[in-house]
Scaffold this motif. Structure first.
Motif, mmCIF file in Angstrom:
data_model
loop_
_atom_site.group_PDB
_atom_site.id
_atom_site.type_symbol
_atom_site.label_atom_id
_atom_site.label_comp_id
_atom_site.label_asym_id
_atom_site.label_seq_id
_atom_site.Cartn_x
_atom_site.Cartn_y
_atom_site.Cartn_z
ATOM 1 N N LEU A 179 -6.365 1.887 -3.445
ATOM 2 C CA LEU A 179 -5.545 2.942 -3.747
ATOM 3 C C LEU A 179 -6.299 4.404 -4.108
ATOM 4 C CD1 LEU A 179 -2.337 3.640 -4.478
ATOM 5 C CD2 LEU A 179 -2.992 3.289 -6.724
ATOM 6 N N CYS A 180 -6.094 5.302 -3.636
ATOM 7 C CA CYS A 180 -6.838 6.522 -3.624
ATOM 8 C C CYS A 180 -6.198 7.592 -4.332
ATOM 9 C CB CYS A 180 -7.276 7.005 -2.116
ATOM 10 S SG CYS A 180 -8.108 5.711 -1.228
ATOM 11 N N VAL A 181 -6.856 8.525 -4.974
ATOM 12 C CA VAL A 181 -6.336 9.972 -5.146
ATOM 13 C C VAL A 181 -7.497 10.854 -4.860
ATOM 14 C CG1 VAL A 181 -7.534 9.712 -7.636
ATOM 15 C CG2 VAL A 181 -5.583 11.000 -7.263
ATOM 16 N N GLU A 182 -6.859 12.019 -4.390
ATOM 17 C CA GLU A 182 -7.593 13.055 -3.860
ATOM 18 C C GLU A 182 -6.971 14.525 -4.058
ATOM 19 O OE1 GLU A 182 -7.234 13.400 0.892
ATOM 20 O OE2 GLU A 182 -9.455 12.663 0.737
ATOM 21 N N TRP A 183 -7.821 15.265 -4.053
ATOM 22 C CA TRP A 183 -7.566 16.599 -4.454
ATOM 23 C C TRP A 183 -7.907 17.570 -3.251
ATOM 24 C CZ3 TRP A 183 -4.886 20.133 -6.838
ATOM 25 C CH2 TRP A 183 -5.101 21.621 -6.666
ATOM 26 N N LYS A 184 -6.848 17.827 -2.220
ATOM 27 C CA LYS A 184 -6.938 18.719 -1.175
ATOM 28 C C LYS A 184 -5.979 19.637 -0.961
ATOM 29 C CE LYS A 184 -7.750 17.247 3.600
ATOM 30 N NZ LYS A 184 -7.820 16.405 4.537
ATOM 31 N N ASN A 185 -6.454 20.724 -0.553
ATOM 32 C CA ASN A 185 -5.494 21.878 -0.169
ATOM 33 C C ASN A 185 -4.449 22.264 -1.296
ATOM 34 O OD1 ASN A 185 -6.536 21.947 2.640
ATOM 35 N ND2 ASN A 185 -5.116 20.387 3.170
ATOM 36 N N ASN A 186 -5.430 22.302 -2.449
ATOM 37 C CA ASN A 186 -4.091 22.675 -3.589
ATOM 38 C C ASN A 186 -3.270 21.574 -4.093
ATOM 39 O OD1 ASN A 186 -5.856 25.005 -4.219
ATOM 40 N ND2 ASN A 186 -4.695 26.057 -2.695
ATOM 41 N N LEU A 187 -3.292 20.167 -3.614
ATOM 42 C CA LEU A 187 -2.416 19.154 -3.899
ATOM 43 C C LEU A 187 -3.226 18.072 -4.359
ATOM 44 C CD1 LEU A 187 0.218 19.445 -1.343
ATOM 45 C CD2 LEU A 187 0.511 20.027 -3.341
ATOM 46 N N TRP A 188 -2.706 17.234 -5.027
ATOM 47 C CA TRP A 188 -3.285 16.001 -5.596
ATOM 48 C C TRP A 188 -2.465 14.856 -4.561
ATOM 49 C CZ3 TRP A 188 -7.178 15.169 -8.397
ATOM 50 C CH2 TRP A 188 -7.564 16.315 -9.277
ATOM 51 N N TYR A 189 -3.232 13.994 -3.945
ATOM 52 C CA TYR A 189 -2.579 13.020 -3.181
ATOM 53 C C TYR A 189 -2.805 11.649 -3.626
ATOM 54 C CZ TYR A 189 -1.997 16.815 0.505
ATOM 55 O OH TYR A 189 -1.526 17.849 0.946
ATOM 56 N N VAL A 190 -1.931 10.798 -3.433
ATOM 57 C CA VAL A 190 -2.135 9.571 -3.851
ATOM 58 C C VAL A 190 -1.477 8.630 -2.831
ATOM 59 C CG1 VAL A 190 -1.456 7.778 -5.592
ATOM 60 C CG2 VAL A 190 -1.840 9.911 -6.313
ATOM 61 N N TYR A 191 -2.454 7.637 -2.490
ATOM 62 C CA TYR A 191 -1.903 6.888 -1.082
ATOM 63 C C TYR A 191 -2.974 5.569 -1.110
ATOM 64 C CZ TYR A 191 -6.351 9.045 0.525
ATOM 65 O OH TYR A 191 -7.649 9.602 0.749
ATOM 66 N N TYR A 192 -2.385 4.519 -0.466
ATOM 67 C CA TYR A 192 -3.233 3.361 -0.213
ATOM 68 C C TYR A 192 -3.698 3.462 1.196
ATOM 69 C CZ TYR A 192 -4.162 -1.466 -0.137
ATOM 70 O OH TYR A 192 -4.839 -2.556 -0.320
ATOM 71 N N SER A 193 -5.073 3.276 0.987
ATOM 72 C CA SER A 193 -5.722 3.252 2.370
ATOM 73 C C SER A 193 -6.088 1.606 2.940
ATOM 74 C CB SER A 193 -7.262 3.956 2.163
ATOM 75 O OG SER A 193 -7.872 3.942 3.224
ATOM 76 N N GLU A 194 -5.773 1.683 4.166
ATOM 77 C CA GLU A 194 -6.021 0.359 4.705
ATOM 78 C C GLU A 194 -6.026 0.352 6.098
ATOM 79 O OE1 GLU A 194 -3.892 -3.999 4.927
ATOM 80 O OE2 GLU A 194 -2.361 -2.320 4.418
ATOM 81 N N ARG A 195 -7.407 -0.054 6.528
ATOM 82 C CA ARG A 195 -7.676 -0.196 8.000
ATOM 83 C C ARG A 195 -7.669 1.414 8.420
ATOM 84 N NH1 ARG A 195 -4.300 -5.370 9.988
ATOM 85 N NH2 ARG A 195 -5.187 -6.683 8.458
ATOM 86 N N GLY A 196 -8.168 2.296 7.862
ATOM 87 C CA GLY A 196 -8.376 3.578 8.180
ATOM 88 C C GLY A 196 -6.837 4.386 8.365
#
Length: 75
Positions: free
Chosen positions: A31-48
């Protein structure tokens, strides 16, 4: 809760660091959290691939959502 507080809380609660990432990108099965382009993204990363991605304007809301999701995943 901010991102800094979130990851301290996860450490304190013994949530395995291998189950999440605060650096974004595409680590496998995390599970990932990322700050990018003035937004916070939360997503699950699996196999790219990002799945179940949600975006947030407010860091605290993104971190609360992340916390709820990671707890649901590991327990």
């Amino acid at each position: 809760m901010t991102q800094k507080g979130l990851f301290k809380r996860l450490q304190d609660e013994g949530i395995p660091e291998a189950s999440y990432s605060h650096e974004g990108g595409l680590p496998n099965e995390r599970l990932c959290v990322e700050w990018k382009n003035n937004l916070w993204y939360v997503y699950y990363s699996e196999r790219g691939i990002r799945t179940s991605e949600k975006d947030f304007l407010i860091e605290e809301i993104a971190c609360q959502y992340f916390y709820q999701e990671i707890i649901r995943m590991v327990k």
